[in-house]
Design a protein around this motif. Sequence first.
Motif, PDB file in Angstrom:
ATOM      1  N   SER A  60       0.825  -1.211   0.000  1.00  0.00           N
ATOM      2  CA  SER A  60       0.000   0.000   0.000  1.00  0.00           C
ATOM      3  C   SER A  60       0.860   1.263   0.000  1.00  0.00           C
ATOM      4  O   SER A  60       0.562   2.238  -0.706  1.00  0.00           O
ATOM      5  CB  SER A  60      -0.919  -0.011   1.225  1.00  0.00           C
ATOM      6  N   LEU A  61       1.938   1.245   0.780  1.00  0.00           N
ATOM      7  CA  LEU A  61       2.805   2.424   0.821  1.00  0.00           C
ATOM      8  C   LEU A  61       3.472   2.662  -0.538  1.00  0.00           C
ATOM      9  O   LEU A  61       3.602   3.815  -0.990  1.00  0.00           O
ATOM     10  CB  LEU A  61       3.871   2.232   1.908  1.00  0.00           C
ATOM     11  N   SER A  62       3.866   1.609  -1.221  1.00  0.00           N
ATOM     12  CA  SER A  62       4.453   1.758  -2.559  1.00  0.00           C
ATOM     13  C   SER A  62       3.461   2.371  -3.531  1.00  0.00           C
ATOM     14  O   SER A  62       3.804   3.234  -4.350  1.00  0.00           O
ATOM     15  CB  SER A  62       4.934   0.397  -3.070  1.00  0.00           C
ATOM     16  N   TRP A  63       2.196   1.904  -3.424  1.00  0.00           N
ATOM     17  CA  TRP A  63       1.173   2.473  -4.298  1.00  0.00           C
ATOM     18  C   TRP A  63       0.935   3.951  -3.988  1.00  0.00           C
ATOM     19  O   TRP A  63       0.725   4.760  -4.903  1.00  0.00           O
ATOM     20  CB  TRP A  63      -0.114   1.685  -4.163  1.00  0.00           C
ATOM     21  N   VAL A  64       0.954   4.328  -2.710  1.00  0.00           N
ATOM     22  CA  VAL A  64       0.759   5.733  -2.331  1.00  0.00           C
ATOM     23  C   VAL A  64       1.827   6.607  -2.985  1.00  0.00           C
ATOM     24  O   VAL A  64       1.527   7.647  -3.604  1.00  0.00           O
ATOM     25  CB  VAL A  64       0.782   5.882  -0.797  1.00  0.00           C
ATOM     26  N   LEU A  65       3.072   6.193  -2.865  1.00  0.00           N
ATOM     27  CA  LEU A  65       4.160   7.003  -3.417  1.00  0.00           C
ATOM     28  C   LEU A  65       4.095   7.060  -4.939  1.00  0.00           C
ATOM     29  O   LEU A  65       4.287   8.128  -5.550  1.00  0.00           O
ATOM     30  CB  LEU A  65       5.503   6.426  -2.958  1.00  0.00           C
ATOM     31  N   MET A  66       3.805   5.910  -5.561  1.00  0.00           N
ATOM     32  CA  MET A  66       3.767   5.882  -7.017  1.00  0.00           C
ATOM     33  C   MET A  66       2.593   6.692  -7.561  1.00  0.00           C
ATOM     34  O   MET A  66       2.736   7.500  -8.498  1.00  0.00           O
ATOM     35  CB  MET A  66       3.678   4.439  -7.505  1.00  0.00           C
ATOM     36  N   SER A  67       1.412   6.500  -6.990  1.00  0.00           N
ATOM     37  CA  SER A  67       0.227   7.191  -7.498  1.00  0.00           C
ATOM     38  C   SER A  67       0.298   8.690  -7.248  1.00  0.00           C
ATOM     39  O   SER A  67      -0.136   9.496  -8.088  1.00  0.00           O
ATOM     40  CB  SER A  67      -1.035   6.603  -6.865  1.00  0.00           C
TER      41      SER A  67
END
Length: 415
Positions: A41-48
């Motif tokens: 989820s944290l990776s998606w937050v940063l990427m998005s």
Amino acid sequence: MTSVVVPDHPWLLPGALTPAARVIRRTPRDWLVDTAAFLLSLSWVLMSFGDSVSPDPEFALNAGPSWLNEVDLVAGVGLTAALWLRRRWPVGLALASLPLALFSVTSAVALVIILCTVVVHRPLPVAGALAAFHLLSVPIYTMIRPDPALPFLASAILTVVLIGALLAWALFVRARRQLVLSLRDRADRAEAEQQLRVAQARQLERTRIAREMHDVLAHRISLLSLHAGALEFRPDAPADEVARAAGVIRASAHAALQDLREVIGVLRAETGDGETATPERPQPTLADVPALVAESRAAGMRVGVEDLVVEPGTVPAAVARSAYRIVQEGLTNARKHAPGALVSVGLAGGPGEGLAVEIRNPWPVGEDPGAPIPGAGTGLVGVAERVSLAGGRLEHGRDARGDFRLAAWLPWPAA
């Protein structure tokens, strides 16, 4: 260590325990799964968030007002951190995060993880209501956060299909866990029933032994009463008669105590109306083994007997009865499981040495014995209980030669 709720544990279902009993510690597997979910989820937050603020409109993901992107970032980071609480409060966390489903891009992975947790671990009506809200919010989300690469309808359909696929996977996980729990419960019940059958077999064998001892004890006590009454009514009897009567009383009392010691703790069964059951007829002894063998031979069995018992007439009655029952069970097992095989019966021992009983038959191979003789499978349990109460030893199973061997040693005190 952080506590989590039992229904989220891999093998428990929702509602299995009361709320007060649901808290357990996270297992290593739980820590691994929760850490992976948090990092994903944290990776998606940063990427998005990086894509949403991209200056190139062609690569901007769900572009919108700058202030909305900043609010979205805070919401995504907060919901990602809240994933560590999803095991304790999945429904509460899902309800609190419902507004984010309308506009948040960075919260998408965390929302799906929370929703899947509810589907897997909570009642289906609750999970269905939350899933329906997420699906109905897709058009609003698509209008607020349009995808520059896809038209409105295609973007909405793609989002619905993706959410539906993830929910279907969660339902599969739920069904699999329910199946595993059902199989585990069935195995536990089967084991409990087997233990109950063994306990019942032991109790029945104890009751049977107590009934067998009835006649012996009645005989001993009747002798005690008879000679004690004679001494009471003839206090002036000659000294030699008094001595003989006292000797008989002493011997009978000693024998009765020995018999009682063998069956201590064994209770006699009662009939339904509370009356004591009628005593069984006197039970067979070692002297009846030849008749038992002859009966088996008449039934078509091939039985060989080797009798090396010294002074068989002095075998204690309880030991002789136990030996007879052991031979009987061994012949019965051979007749059931190895029909047509040559059965060897061996008896050996003497006073002070103990009585050894052995029944041996070859292990059946090659031929189909046909329909097996039905049985409860507790015969050896009863024999083991009988031998244990007599203070002896029992061995049974396949030996080094490949034969099935039932062997027992029973104590035979010296005269």
